[in-house]
Design an enzyme around this catalytic site. Sequence first.
Site, PDB file in Angstrom:
ATOM      1  N   GLU A 179      -4.763  -0.799   1.213  1.00 53.40           N
ATOM      2  CA  GLU A 179      -4.337  -1.445  -0.026  1.00 53.40           C
ATOM      3  C   GLU A 179      -4.368  -2.961   0.076  1.00 53.40           C
ATOM      4  O   GLU A 179      -3.399  -3.655  -0.243  1.00 53.40           O
ATOM      5  CB  GLU A 179      -2.949  -0.930  -0.445  1.00 53.40           C
ATOM      6  CG  GLU A 179      -2.963   0.552  -0.793  1.00 53.40           C
ATOM      7  CD  GLU A 179      -1.683   1.050  -1.447  1.00 53.40           C
ATOM      8  OE1 GLU A 179      -0.716   0.265  -1.553  1.00 53.40           O
ATOM      9  OE2 GLU A 179      -1.652   2.223  -1.858  1.00 53.40           O
ATOM     10  N   GLU A 302      -5.227   8.653  -0.748  1.00 55.81           N
ATOM     11  CA  GLU A 302      -3.870   8.859  -1.277  1.00 55.81           C
ATOM     12  C   GLU A 302      -4.010   9.376  -2.703  1.00 55.81           C
ATOM     13  O   GLU A 302      -4.663   8.727  -3.532  1.00 55.81           O
ATOM     14  CB  GLU A 302      -3.040   7.564  -1.259  1.00 55.81           C
ATOM     15  CG  GLU A 302      -2.643   7.094   0.132  1.00 55.81           C
ATOM     16  CD  GLU A 302      -1.697   5.893   0.110  1.00 55.81           C
ATOM     17  OE1 GLU A 302      -0.924   5.752  -0.879  1.00 55.81           O
ATOM     18  OE2 GLU A 302      -1.746   5.104   1.074  1.00 55.81           O
TER      19      GLU A 302
END
Length: 501
Positions: A179, A302
């Site tokens: 991220e 994810e």
Amino acid sequence: MHKQAELILNWKKSKGTISPMLYGHFAEHIGGVFYDGIWVGEDSPVENIHGFRKAFIESFRKLHPPVLRWPGGCFAETYDWRDGIGPREKRPRRAGWWYYEDRRVETNQVGTHEFMELCRLVGAKPYIAANMTTTTPLSIRNWMEYCNLPAGETTLSDERAANGSPEPFGVEYWGIGNENWGGGGHMTPEKCVQEYLRYSTVCRSLGLPEQKYILCGANGHDYAWTRRVMQECRAQLGTEAPAWGLGTHYYCQTAGTPQNFTGEQWYQQLFQADRMREIIQNHRAAMEEFDPDCRMGLVIDEWGCWHQEGTGPSKGRNLFEQQSTMRDAMVAALTLNLFNNSCDVVWMANVAQLCNNLHSLYLAGGEHLAETPNYHVFHMFQTHMGARQIHAEVNCETLQEDGFRPLETLSASVSETAERITLTLANLDRENPQCVRLLDADGQCTGSGTMTILQHEDLHACNSFEAPRTVVPVQRPITLAKGGSVEVPPAGIVSIVLKKS
């Protein structure tokens, strides 16, 4: 009222093999995922295997999990792998990434060796998400050397052997960064690529060709991020693929609360889940502008539902812990069917997370363990893993919602091996059963087998410590003739496994 639907099978068309890696999992050091969840410690009165909750190990093994991602997630951004090796009583206590949320201190009782033991116990391949935000390229390279070089080769590999693991761990999958568009440094796509190339160049100097690197991709439907990442990769490397995979994260945001949602919110959640179809198609299209030969795969490392926290059995102690109902199970079924039908472009996926958190397969605490409805979906779908995907066109009613593509009320995927045929069907209609006619010109989808059904008349029902088997599948024999039909109950999920004669 019965609704009519058709599933049109074409055995000559296929996207290829459904990689087991599409059924991967994710366990982060956050809240109660590990401590008092998966890990109880070797001295715990709770029955355990090398410190891991025995009931969890025995249950998780039944899914034949292909891969497990660890230690983050965002936890990776401040993680130093050396904190988690050596004698446990000497390991440092740290204020990890999530300390600002819940003030829980990371004890590092679960580190590299424990994680590798967990993977060994359940049969999963390890996928390490490494810190590209607060450490140096040499730190990740040293971790790789520690994990993968033979004992006697270097001081680091000797240290691993001295810590109890003479044989290399053979870690194949490495995420370089997590991220990076957000907590991983708030980088631009161009900066992310430049940093990734700096780190991966140093790591590749170990000369371990079996390692597969995963580059941080976009948040949800940020297709511009993917396009700019791929453009920068082309500018830096020409036509060379910089990584095995490009990671993307997508969560369905809550509609209502986990156990208090309206009929309208049932569908709102499923419209969000179905957006995964668009996410796969659009990110892959952006990648193919610069990678037309598909040398780099899409990794959804994810995914799941992100609901209101504090609704699980810990009553808010475990950060982001939430209950799961048939609505969450339906999201899991819809998503896995989408992955099966996109197996040519999605190379790995990891549901988030494993225990006591978002979209979990387990809730655990003290002496208790409950398998959530999500767990049962993975169990029902597992015979797709490693099978040949079969083209299956759905003809059914659709629903409309502003901002979304029409939502088909039937989700399906079909696969075959030399021994069996698997069909998985999910009826998104919460009120009406669907009679699904199988249109199979070749007549291959016939014979005897088993039909497993996951359904509950109360869509808000869940599994708890007090009632762990409220929502569980039932199984019965089935025989299908050519042109036969299958009835799928309202808000029901069905798996059919037929033996080939």
